[in-house]
Design a protein around this motif. Sequence first.
Motif, PDB file in Angstrom:
ATOM      1  N   ASP A   1      -6.530   9.511 -14.496  1.00 16.82           N
ATOM      2  CA  ASP A   1      -7.170   8.196 -14.609  1.00 16.82           C
ATOM      3  C   ASP A   1      -6.260   7.107 -14.058  1.00 16.82           C
ATOM      4  O   ASP A   1      -6.715   6.182 -13.361  1.00 16.82           O
ATOM      5  CB  ASP A   1      -7.529   7.895 -16.066  1.00 16.82           C
ATOM      6  CG  ASP A   1      -8.675   8.773 -16.578  1.00 16.82           C
ATOM      7  OD1 ASP A   1      -9.431   9.294 -15.729  1.00 16.82           O
ATOM      8  OD2 ASP A   1      -8.801   8.943 -17.806  1.00 16.82           O
ATOM      9  N   GLU A   2      -4.971   7.197 -14.379  1.00 18.02           N
ATOM     10  CA  GLU A   2      -4.024   6.200 -13.867  1.00 18.02           C
ATOM     11  C   GLU A   2      -3.846   6.331 -12.358  1.00 18.02           C
ATOM     12  O   GLU A   2      -3.700   5.327 -11.649  1.00 18.02           O
ATOM     13  CB  GLU A   2      -2.680   6.358 -14.576  1.00 18.02           C
ATOM     14  CG  GLU A   2      -2.732   5.936 -16.046  1.00 18.02           C
ATOM     15  CD  GLU A   2      -1.559   6.477 -16.834  1.00 18.02           C
ATOM     16  OE1 GLU A   2      -0.698   5.665 -17.231  1.00 18.02           O
ATOM     17  OE2 GLU A   2      -1.510   7.703 -17.065  1.00 18.02           O
ATOM     18  N   ALA A   3      -3.889   7.566 -11.866  1.00 22.07           N
ATOM     19  CA  ALA A   3      -3.806   7.774 -10.418  1.00 22.07           C
ATOM     20  C   ALA A   3      -4.987   7.112  -9.720  1.00 22.07           C
ATOM     21  O   ALA A   3      -4.828   6.401  -8.709  1.00 22.07           O
ATOM     22  CB  ALA A   3      -3.768   9.270 -10.101  1.00 22.07           C
TER      23      ALA A   3
ATOM     24  N   PRO B   1       0.798  -1.237   0.000  1.00 23.80           N
ATOM     25  CA  PRO B   1       0.000   0.000   0.000  1.00 23.80           C
ATOM     26  C   PRO B   1       0.826   1.281   0.000  1.00 23.80           C
ATOM     27  O   PRO B   1       0.413   2.283  -0.598  1.00 23.80           O
ATOM     28  CB  PRO B   1      -0.844  -0.115   1.271  1.00 23.80           C
ATOM     29  CG  PRO B   1      -0.149  -1.120   2.118  1.00 23.80           C
ATOM     30  CD  PRO B   1       0.543  -2.054   1.195  1.00 23.80           C
ATOM     31  N   TRP B   2       1.996   1.246   0.627  1.00 22.73           N
ATOM     32  CA  TRP B   2       2.816   2.462   0.638  1.00 22.73           C
ATOM     33  C   TRP B   2       3.331   2.778  -0.768  1.00 22.73           C
ATOM     34  O   TRP B   2       3.272   3.934  -1.218  1.00 22.73           O
ATOM     35  CB  TRP B   2       3.985   2.324   1.616  1.00 22.73           C
ATOM     36  CG  TRP B   2       3.613   2.614   3.046  1.00 22.73           C
ATOM     37  CD1 TRP B   2       3.505   1.716   4.059  1.00 22.73           C
ATOM     38  CD2 TRP B   2       3.268   3.888   3.595  1.00 22.73           C
ATOM     39  NE1 TRP B   2       3.124   2.347   5.211  1.00 22.73           N
ATOM     40  CE2 TRP B   2       2.982   3.681   4.962  1.00 22.73           C
ATOM     41  CE3 TRP B   2       3.182   5.181   3.082  1.00 22.73           C
ATOM     42  CZ2 TRP B   2       2.609   4.720   5.814  1.00 22.73           C
ATOM     43  CZ3 TRP B   2       2.812   6.213   3.929  1.00 22.73           C
ATOM     44  CH2 TRP B   2       2.530   5.991   5.276  1.00 22.73           C
ATOM     45  N   LEU B   3       3.847   1.764  -1.451  1.00 23.17           N
ATOM     46  CA  LEU B   3       4.311   2.004  -2.814  1.00 23.17           C
ATOM     47  C   LEU B   3       3.146   2.388  -3.729  1.00 23.17           C
ATOM     48  O   LEU B   3       3.297   3.223  -4.629  1.00 23.17           O
ATOM     49  CB  LEU B   3       5.038   0.776  -3.358  1.00 23.17           C
ATOM     50  CG  LEU B   3       6.357   0.389  -2.677  1.00 23.17           C
ATOM     51  CD1 LEU B   3       7.046  -0.734  -3.453  1.00 23.17           C
ATOM     52  CD2 LEU B   3       7.294   1.576  -2.531  1.00 23.17           C
ATOM     53  N   GLY B   4       1.982   1.789  -3.491  1.00 24.60           N
ATOM     54  CA  GLY B   4       0.805   2.169  -4.259  1.00 24.60           C
ATOM     55  C   GLY B   4       0.431   3.624  -4.037  1.00 24.60           C
ATOM     56  O   GLY B   4       0.065   4.340  -4.985  1.00 24.60           O
ATOM     57  N   LEU B   5       0.538   4.071  -2.792  1.00 22.67           N
ATOM     58  CA  LEU B   5       0.272   5.486  -2.485  1.00 22.67           C
ATOM     59  C   LEU B   5       1.233   6.391  -3.240  1.00 22.67           C
ATOM     60  O   LEU B   5       0.825   7.383  -3.861  1.00 22.67           O
ATOM     61  CB  LEU B   5       0.396   5.717  -0.976  1.00 22.67           C
ATOM     62  CG  LEU B   5       0.386   7.181  -0.508  1.00 22.67           C
ATOM     63  CD1 LEU B   5      -0.927   7.859  -0.857  1.00 22.67           C
ATOM     64  CD2 LEU B   5       0.671   7.260   0.988  1.00 22.67           C
ATOM     65  N   PHE B   6       2.531   6.054  -3.209  1.00 20.67           N
ATOM     66  CA  PHE B   6       3.524   6.901  -3.878  1.00 20.67           C
ATOM     67  C   PHE B   6       3.309   6.915  -5.394  1.00 20.67           C
ATOM     68  O   PHE B   6       3.457   7.958  -6.034  1.00 20.67           O
ATOM     69  CB  PHE B   6       4.940   6.426  -3.551  1.00 20.67           C
ATOM     70  CG  PHE B   6       5.329   6.617  -2.105  1.00 20.67           C
ATOM     71  CD1 PHE B   6       4.844   7.685  -1.369  1.00 20.67           C
ATOM     72  CD2 PHE B   6       6.185   5.719  -1.479  1.00 20.67           C
ATOM     73  CE1 PHE B   6       5.201   7.855  -0.039  1.00 20.67           C
ATOM     74  CE2 PHE B   6       6.548   5.891  -0.159  1.00 20.67           C
ATOM     75  CZ  PHE B   6       6.050   6.949   0.575  1.00 20.67           C
ATOM     76  N   LEU B   7       2.938   5.757  -5.970  1.00 24.06           N
ATOM     77  CA  LEU B   7       2.701   5.725  -7.416  1.00 24.06           C
ATOM     78  C   LEU B   7       1.458   6.544  -7.776  1.00 24.06           C
ATOM     79  O   LEU B   7       1.464   7.297  -8.768  1.00 24.06           O
ATOM     80  CB  LEU B   7       2.544   4.277  -7.894  1.00 24.06           C
ATOM     81  CG  LEU B   7       2.304   4.101  -9.397  1.00 24.06           C
ATOM     82  CD1 LEU B   7       3.419   4.739 -10.220  1.00 24.06           C
ATOM     83  CD2 LEU B   7       2.154   2.616  -9.752  1.00 24.06           C
ATOM     84  N   GLY B   8       0.409   6.406  -6.982  1.00 22.04           N
ATOM     85  CA  GLY B   8      -0.781   7.226  -7.223  1.00 22.04           C
ATOM     86  C   GLY B   8      -0.468   8.703  -7.127  1.00 22.04           C
ATOM     87  O   GLY B   8      -0.934   9.525  -7.934  1.00 22.04           O
TER      88      GLY B   8
END
Length: 540
Positions: free
Chosen positions: A273-275, A256-263
């Motif tokens: 849209d990708e965010a 989830p942390w890496l997902g947060l940073f990518l978003g």
Amino acid sequence: MNRLVLVLTLALLSAGTAAAQVPADEVSEARAALEAGDLAAAVQRVEPWRERGDLPPAARAVIGAVDLELGQPSRALERLAPLADDPAADAFVLTAAGRAALALGQLERAGAYLERAVKLAPRSPAVRALGLLRGRQGRTVEAFQHLRPWALTHPEDYEARLAAALCAVELGRVPDAGKLLEGLSDDDPKVALLRGKWLFLSGDPRAAIELLRPRLAHAPPPLARDLRSVLAECYLRIGESEQAIEVLAGHVAGDPWLGLFLGRAYYQAGRLDEAAATLAPVAAGLDAGDETLAARGQSGLAGAVFLEYGRVLLTNGDAAGGLPYLERASKLRPDDRQVWQSLGQALVTVGRREEGMAALERFRQLVENEGSDLEIHEASDAAAEDPTGERVRQALKRFQRGEREKALAMLREEQKLAPEDLRPWLREVQLLLMMERHEVAAQAAAALVERFPQEPDVHYILGVAESANRHLEDAERAFRRALELAPGHTAALNDLAVILISQGRRDEARTLLQRVLALRPDDEMAKKNLERLEAAMAGG
């Protein structure tokens, strides 16, 4: 005949007991060998004891400690636990029992033993063991409290030093992290990672990127994950969102942390849209009650994700979809002005104007309290250079906003993190006095005198607290001690003069006030007190 048998029996029992005893000097020598790291010598000493029956507690303790060093924690704890459970157990026994329990995964039991050991011997290896345990449990403040002093006095202890540096980084204590990492080689990937985090916190993300990016290609998975996290934060800090996307894309599943940073990187790049597609599953994975999130240690993560996802949806024209996430974020991050700004905008957009204006008013109040973006940036720089000073300033701000207990809690936490720094201790007493908790303030000040006996300000604040309690003799004694340590302490001179005036000791009081004005001619309080005193003396 019966009498003879009884005498012989008692003699044999006495001889057996004597044979079972181990001379105290042998026990001391075995224990000393063990503490010096000479396991072979300790083993040689204790092996003959194992066949004996009723060994004294000191010998059993050493055997248990040897078993632990031989990699037999279960057998060690079997011997040590009865000794450690005795309220009179010493630090040696408690430390060995705690380490054995820790090796067996009995964390609560280990913590209980080690806490007792640290109280008995606050500079013993128990401090190290307890610090590592608290770090393992995610109790970072307590871990740092124990590991920092140990690592600074035992710089050769590589494991403890790295653990302390990790705690410093996680707590944002830049000077401490830098000191702990000083002299360590970046050839160790763990050191390089920590140094990269330290560079980021120090305000030099480009240097962190230069250090870490070349290591990413060949890093093993656990290290690669942490490298991606730090690199993403660095790229986002300098506005290079596409670089952050390159580092993270394809590597965020289940994290989830890496997902947060990518978003966040997609949002910064304008790829909404990708965010949204990236953040949606992360937010869904955190869809739990606030208590559940707190129990998992995910409140901070969830608040950040809900804010980011809500902002993305709002910016992408879906205010109604983003609103529930922003409302959740406002509960998890009630002091985050970005939350209230976005929430207010979403509420107004969906037609809930009155609620939206209230949220925007909360945003305005937070901006007023925290200052402009430039002021926040400057405060961040100040925190990096002097975390204790910034923490004390933030506590005072909370106090001024009426958050008195939170302010005291901040100061007490800072006392654990920087126990040698006088400022949080003094400020706590000052705030207690302002809250008119005079008895508690006096107790806290008296404890400070024990901790900082050569600090004049400590004796002065004790005098102030005793004055507030109307214990004037104690106050006078404290002010005089402050003046012995710092003859030019004008506040102590002033306050001592006031006590003397109240007791009719006018001549000495006048001398003290004259000393104040000689040191600080613009001291208005001293001027007024001296004028009133001289008028009273002239009038008889």
